[in-house]
Design an enzyme around this catalytic site. Structure first.
Site, PDB file in Angstrom:
ATOM      1  N   THR A 189     -39.989  39.853 -93.166  1.00 65.34           N
ATOM      2  CA  THR A 189     -38.934  38.606 -93.042  1.00 65.34           C
ATOM      3  C   THR A 189     -37.685  38.995 -93.509  1.00 65.34           C
ATOM      4  OG1 THR A 189     -39.412  38.464 -95.496  1.00 65.34           O
ATOM      5  CG2 THR A 189     -40.787  37.208 -93.857  1.00 65.34           C
ATOM      6  N   ASP A 190     -36.709  38.355 -93.204  1.00 65.32           N
ATOM      7  CA  ASP A 190     -35.470  38.394 -93.734  1.00 65.32           C
ATOM      8  C   ASP A 190     -35.645  38.119 -95.279  1.00 65.32           C
ATOM      9  OD1 ASP A 190     -32.598  38.917 -94.302  1.00 65.32           O
ATOM     10  OD2 ASP A 190     -32.022  37.749 -92.499  1.00 65.32           O
ATOM     11  N   TRP A 191     -34.819  38.286 -96.206  1.00 70.71           N
ATOM     12  CA  TRP A 191     -35.187  38.119 -97.480  1.00 70.71           C
ATOM     13  C   TRP A 191     -35.017  36.702 -97.978  1.00 70.71           C
ATOM     14  CZ3 TRP A 191     -35.607  42.706 -96.188  1.00 70.71           C
ATOM     15  CH2 TRP A 191     -35.658  43.846 -96.955  1.00 70.71           C
TER      16      TRP A 191
END
Length: 792
Positions: free
Chosen positions: A286-288
């Site tokens: 995932t992105d953060w």
């Protein structure tokens, strides 16, 4: 209560590390991955698919529960590299090392100063992605990637979080500087070259943000409503090219929803398209803080949740125990991560030096910057400067305070940056000292009044200095030429604005007119430098300038690179990979960007940008322009532009000739050949672009689409080069949602060879007698609502 639970999980995880150690315990790297997974406890698996957390400085303690690290790997966390973005869990009893991720689309981003290390650990700030795309030179981009990857390796990082390859759908997107182009072909080719360069060092890259992440406003609660065809032909295609030609170690999913489902929770996106259709082999992160439901992300095939939170691991454990998540799915995701960890320097025991060859990398960065700068205007050969030009009056704040790149995760902590004035002095020019003193004092005073820059946020600009007419006339008398620099900064979390960003401010327009009037009255020329990360309006003021050089943001040696071009040391060969419209209203997505907030019963709050990220407002954006993005729109609908896609001037001239098409065996490929000759007086390189017009029997088509490009070698005056393009069936095809397939329609195809999308030099046709179904794809990402798409 939350703290008590965290402590319990901390001790539980510490106990896990000691669990099951015996002579029969398999060892990672020596025993099969399946045996390693069989020996992992459920708790180990759950923590392994969630990162170890991250500390984000500058955020309120109010949100500590959001950003607190998960159960740390005891005794290891403090040894990690300062400034990295995140890590995976180490399971020492099985020999599984932690893996280190760091930001870096324009160069590795880590903290330059480390405790107990007297030496600095700066990285090279390379040119932004938009500039690299403007080189149209995949070999050069590969070398940039090779240099970045070397710094990743030597500073002890395993995976770089880049490149970013979202499409320039709208010029106001705050992160366009991190992205390559409005066109998926050049996007995919540049990304593949970058990935291959990075990974040639034995480290990994992560292509991002997958997918249709073209807006920063409310990005992690924005529902992107887009058709299957627009997704396949525009927003997914660049990723597909990068996967096919580079097979990156990892892919990063985006924050937004696509047709109602969060990207990291989207089975269609991550499993059907990415893995089944394209054959991706690595793992997906995932992105953060991306996504909402950890279980849904596991099922979708989003293998690791970053940066990781303890409650995500607890949710996964409960889901398995309650039968809501099959442990085989968890095993599948763990396996993908482990198979990539086997490739990492950390696993292989590489002893990083912390001393990459920064001087050598600076040379490549400087070359790349000058190769990607685009000469937009050059009346009466204002550039390069003639030998009589010695003294230069330099105007504009950014001339003295250069912008090397964007902000946020795309920023780099470089050791130095070369301003325009320093670059000019280095090239042997005299910069007017009186004017420099005045600007230096003004900038120093203005910076003191600026609000403190927030973490990851763009610098708040200040107005251009008001110029006295008498003072400017004095400069016009005393100096040989004037340079004016216009600067722009942008970054994460916020999108740009139309006024005083896309459009010039009143003070900038006044500066250009005042300087131009004074210097032209003395018969002297004015050069405008655009030190920008994205597209700006030029039509209202361009007539005041004799030359306009689009320098973009060229990294740490921007000033040197600009000086190389204006002096003639480098002949500009950059071409636009994104269109410059006459006005913002001409952009087809202008009417719906950046989306509409969905009304809720919640009271509106004004918490600032970072809090808006943590508490986003549900929003929606409909991609009503469909496939007509960038030049596909402007050319098809005959909309005038300031500077078209593919445009860029040179100090020399080129002649195109000898176009031949061999279309006898379409099943293999269509071969297109031609000759290019330098007919000018100086050596130079040309970007030769191949566009294709296809028949529109069942599907509407753009008037032309880019299908290939070649950048010539350096051609001396009189030199020629034969160029060859190869077109496949897939290059001729369009995506037909009715059949979920790429279809090449029967009919006449027109090949257009040009120096830009509107400057076509050679044309020829070939006929395809029968329709061909080239490739079947999964039926995926179908919109839940009707989209009234733009049609010719």
């Amino acid at each position: 209560m939350k703290n008590r639970i965290s402590v319990v999980w901390l001790f539980l995880y510490a106990g896990i590390q000691l669990y099951g150690q015996s002579e029969n315990t398999p060892v990672f790297g020596k025993d099969p991955v399946d045996d390693i997974i069989s020996s992992m406890t459920l708790e180990e698996k759950a923590f392994f698919v969630t990162g170890t957390g991250v500390i984000m400085p500058g955020l309120s303690q109010t949100f500590a529960h959001v950003i607190t690290p998960g159960a740390p790997v005891v005794g290891k966390t403090k040894k990690m590299i300062p400034g990295i973005a995140g890590t995976t869990y180490e399971i020492s009893r099985l020999g599984i090392p932690g893996s280190i991720f760091a930001d870096g689309p324009a160069g590795l981003r880590i903290d330059p100063i480390r405790k107990n290390d007297t030496a600095s650990n700066y990285c090279t700030a390379f040119p932004i992605a938009t500039l690299l795309a403007s080189t149209w030179d995949t070999d050069l981009v590969y070398k940039v990637g090779q240099s970045i990857g070397n710094e990743v390796l030597e500073y002890g990082v395993d995976i770089l979080l880049g490149p970013a390859l979202n499409i320039h759908r709208n010029p106001l997107c705050g992160r366009n500087f991190e992205y390559y182009s409005e066109d998926p072909l050049i996007t995919g080719k540049m990304a593949a070259a970058m990935v291959n360069g990075i990974e040639s060092n034995g480290v990994g890259a992560s292509v991002k943000h997958f997918a249709a992440n073209n807006t920063e406003t409310n990005r992690n609660a924005l529902n992107t409503v887009v058709s299957e065809r627009a997704l396949r032909e525009i927003y997914l295609k660049g990723f597909g090219i990068a996967i096919d030609e580079a097979q990156p170690w990892t892919v990063m999913s985006s924050y937004n929803l696509i047709n109602g489902i969060y990207a990291p929770e989207n089975v269609d996106l991550i499993t059907k398209v990415l893995r089944n259709d394209w054959g991706f082999k690595g793992f997906v992160m995932t992105d953060w803080f991306g996504g909402k439901d950890p279980v849904a992300m596991m099922i979708a095939g989003n293998d690791i949740l970053m940066p990781g939170r303890p409650r995500q691991a607890r949710t996964i454990i409960r889901a398995v125990k309650k039968g809501k998540l099959d442990e085989e799915i968890l095993d599948r995701n763990v396996s993908r991560i482990l198979n990539i960890l086997l490739l990492t320097p950390k696993f292989k025991g590489y002893e990083h030096s912390n001393r990459p060859p920064l001087e050598a990398h600076a040379v490549i960065a400087r070359k790349a910057a000058s190769e990607g700068m685009v000469l937009l205007k050059n009346d009466k050969n204002a550039l390069p400067f003639s030998q009589i030009v010695k003294e230069i009056a330099v105007f504009g704040n950014t001339s003295y305070n250069i912008i090397t790149g964007g902000t946020g995760s795309g920023d780099v902590n470089e050791a130095y940056s070369i301003s325009l004035t320093d670059g000019l002095k280095g090239a042997g020019y005299f910069v007017n000292e009186e004017l420099q003193t005045i600007y230096t004092a003004y900038i120093k005073k203005a910076k003191k009044k600026q609000p403190r820059q927030r973490v990851f946020m763009p610098v708040v600009p200040f107005s251009e200095m008001e110029l006295e007419a008498d003072q400017v006339r004095k400069m016009a008398v005393e100096n040989d030429v004037a340079i004016i620099t216009i600067g722009r900064s942008s970054g994460e979390f916020v999108d740009r604005k139309e006024e005083e960003d896309f459009n010039l401010s009143g003070s900038e327009k006044d500066m250009i007119k005042t300087v131009s009037d004074a210097f032209h009255a003395e018969g002297k020329k004015v050069v405008v430098i655009l030190n920008v990360g994205g597209v700006i309006e030029t039509a209202s003021w361009c007539d005041n300038a004799d030359a306009i050089l689009l320098a973009w943001q060229g990294g740490q040696d921007t000033g040197h690179s600009i000086a190389d071009v204006v002096s003639g040391k480098v002949n500009p060969s950059g071409k636009l990979a994104t269109t410059f419209p006459l006005s913002y209203d001409d952009v087809p997505s202008a009417k719906n960007f950046p989306g509409v907030v969905i009304k809720t019963n919640k009271k509106p709050t004004n918490e600032g940008v970072m809090m808006a990220f943590l508490r986003p407002k549900p929003s929606k954006i409909i991609y009503e322009e469909g496939i007509y993005v960038g030049y596909r729109y402007f050319n098809t609908f005959h909309v005038p532009v300031a500077y078209e896609f593919g445009y860029g001037l040179s100090y020399t001239d080129f002649e195109y000739s000898g176009l031949e098409i061999n279309a006898k065996n379409i099943k293999n490929s269509i071969i297109v050949t031609l000759s290019i000759k330098n007919t000018g007086k100086v050596a130079g390189r040309e970007v030769v672009q191949l566009y294709l017009s296809a028949p529109a029997n069942n599907l509407d088509k753009p008037s032309e689409e880019l299908k290939g490009f070649v950048k010539t070698k350096l051609l001396k005056p009189g030199d020629s080069q034969m160029l060859t393009f190869e077109l496949s069936e897939m290059d001729l095809a369009s995506f037909d949602p009715r059949f979920s397939a790429w279809i090449t329609e029967a009919g006449t195809y027109k090949v257009k060879i040009g120096t830009s999308s509107r400057d076509i030099r050679l044309t020829d046709n070939f006929i395809l007698p029968d329709e061909i179904s080239v490739r079947k794809e999964s039926t995926a990402l179908v919109p839940a609502e009707e989209i009234h798409e733009l049609k010719p």
